[in-house]
Design an enzyme around this catalytic site. Sequence first.
Site, PDB file in Angstrom:
ATOM      1  N   HIS A 159      22.598  20.205  26.844  1.00  0.00           N
ATOM      2  CA  HIS A 159      22.548  19.930  28.275  1.00  0.00           C
ATOM      3  C   HIS A 159      23.008  18.513  28.587  1.00  0.00           C
ATOM      4  O   HIS A 159      23.537  18.251  29.675  1.00  0.00           O
ATOM      5  CB  HIS A 159      21.132  20.171  28.805  1.00  0.00           C
ATOM      6  N   GLU A 190      47.172  43.427  41.173  1.00  0.00           N
ATOM      7  CA  GLU A 190      46.604  43.231  39.836  1.00  0.00           C
ATOM      8  C   GLU A 190      46.817  44.428  38.918  1.00  0.00           C
ATOM      9  O   GLU A 190      46.444  44.378  37.746  1.00  0.00           O
ATOM     10  CB  GLU A 190      45.109  42.911  39.954  1.00  0.00           C
ATOM     11  N   ASP A 246      43.680  39.713  35.915  1.00  0.00           N
ATOM     12  CA  ASP A 246      43.691  41.145  35.619  1.00  0.00           C
ATOM     13  C   ASP A 246      45.102  41.689  35.456  1.00  0.00           C
ATOM     14  O   ASP A 246      45.338  42.602  34.660  1.00  0.00           O
ATOM     15  CB  ASP A 246      42.950  41.923  36.712  1.00  0.00           C
ATOM     16  N   CYS A 261      46.012  34.137  43.385  1.00  0.00           N
ATOM     17  CA  CYS A 261      44.623  33.679  43.299  1.00  0.00           C
ATOM     18  C   CYS A 261      44.084  33.728  41.871  1.00  0.00           C
ATOM     19  O   CYS A 261      42.890  33.573  41.654  1.00  0.00           O
ATOM     20  CB  CYS A 261      43.729  34.500  44.227  1.00  0.00           C
TER      21      CYS A 261
END
Length: 660
Positions: free
Chosen positions: A306, A547, A571, A618
């Site tokens: 972390h 896509e 995709d 996108c």
Amino acid sequence: MERSTIVRVHEGLHARPATRFVKLAKGFESDVELVKDGKAVSAKSSVKLMLLAVKENQEVTVRANGADAIEAIEALIGYLENPKAGLDDEAEPQRPANDAGQAASSSAPQSMPAATGQENGLRGVAASEGVAIGPAFAHFPPEIAGQGRMLQAEEIAGEIERFRAAVAAVQARMDRTLAHDSLSAADRGIVAALRDIAADDSLTGEAEKAIRGGNDAVSAVITAASTIAADFGAVDDHYLNARADDVHAVGRQICLVLLGQDDVSLESIPEGAILIADDIGAWDLARAPLKRIGGVICGHGGATSHIAIIARSHGIPAVLGLGDQVNALRTARDVALDGNTGHVIIDPDAATRADYAGRVEAAAKERAGLTAFKTVTPKRADGKVIEVAANIGSLEEIEAAQEAGAMGVGLFRTELLFMRHMHLPSEDMQAETYAALAKAFAPYPVIVRTLDIGGDKPIAGIEFPDEENPFLGWRGIRMCLDRPDIFKSQLRALLRAAVHGNIKVMLPMVSDISEVTRSRALVDECIAELKAEAVPYATFDLGVMIETPAAVLIAPALAKEVAFFSIGTNDLTQYIMAADRLNPTVAKLNDVTNPAVMSAIELTAKAGVAAGIMVGMCGEAAGRPDLIPAFIEMGLTELSMSPASIQRAKKTITVMAAGD
């Protein structure tokens, strides 16, 4: 009842995904267990869940017993099958300018200067990229030791109460930290995970057991934390190994409350100083004046700890995992560190100082140069505006997109709105969300993708069939058209929200023109209903996400039916190359630069340009500086990406236009 599945959560159920899974499980009255390899643990215990070491692509079973068992299993299975569940808050945000001017470039790692051959050079884990040089700030608080005395029988009950009060105090302190508006989303997730550890029965139960055995509370906490940390350390998983440090950090905070002591504060760290410590609790670092910290060096921790995540999210170079070598830095005056290579230089000589100073200055110039593009409106050489927008999935991401200079939203993923709730979100809830989004970016366009879910990321309220390959199954527009009760509610909400801004709507997973015409017919139905009900609405442009290979091949015909195309390269690449993008064994095939994929993008762009509609992108490729010139050359006029890439993309377009 029970149901088995394959875990798709990125990297499995490590700290924050486990915390969210437990929070989800606690929302149900039923007793819930997670089973792996015949071992069952409570799904309502973060520590037990993490120690089950559930990794990505492993098979698990969710068991539930109670009145809401069906709902619990549906929701928890949906989470486990969501590939992005483990990525929340871990995306690398844009590297913010460090007030001290020490954080280095976000470019590729650079080679180490010759000065590292000095005797005062150390090597650790490169945990957060960038270089820094500055005064050393040694942070070595004293170790906590138990009282080492055995309790009398009559003292035990009081000691347990004292321990419980200390745990409650630590939780309350963490709650106050979580309530601060200044805490980033990534840091908030980390603190929430630590709070869960502090409240977990595994830690508190182990400590109370030791107290009942006669140990004082401080000794009991130290023993309990060490036992659980050892369990994490023994697991064959680097994410879970890193949680051992978190357990020790939480144990320390409880002990400090028991002893009535405050931890050594980081508030006094000078501007641009390099923070040096054997170990730093993630909670302490998240609350520190991070803008003043030039770099972080730790004996403990690794790239998945972390501490590393906090450093990366704030653009702070960090070298961790130095082990005992960190003790050599206790008396250092100045320190240089390279977060790209893991090198640390104690009291660097003149040549090293000059080298690091030059690299820090170059990085500062790069950051300043990119910041200058925040308000730039990039254009092609012919003056055509190229819209550089943001991909986001929730209203919480609006601020980061605005800060980066996003010219609207090129992809708003609505599935997160559905996955967050135990039931399907109402039309009113959706309308409120979409309206807030439209208002935030007006007059820029906001492209909202209609519900894009399938068997790989199901949601409560929709029963998905068992499918051998959900990526090729009942998903996206296919599911929506089969469930008009769900689809029309979303379309009505979007029409209502369009009153408040420039909303456009995009259909996912389109492979046939009839999917567009049927969707438009439903939009017309919704308009008629809203008009009859006297509910304010506004129309929107309807477009499709390209896509599937089918959409590419019928792009000329599709372009006559819609107002815009948005190419989803993630995709599209997967489907064209017939290579699962979640399968590491075929990862090399998932390359957007493959000639087959680039040809598909070009064919799509050509069809859109010929029809006079907007063609955007996108997918992740939209933010790649090496590919942006080719995309613009093809005719794309909108590029949508993560906020971290926006300013660099604007610069790339501007420089390209100037060169033309």
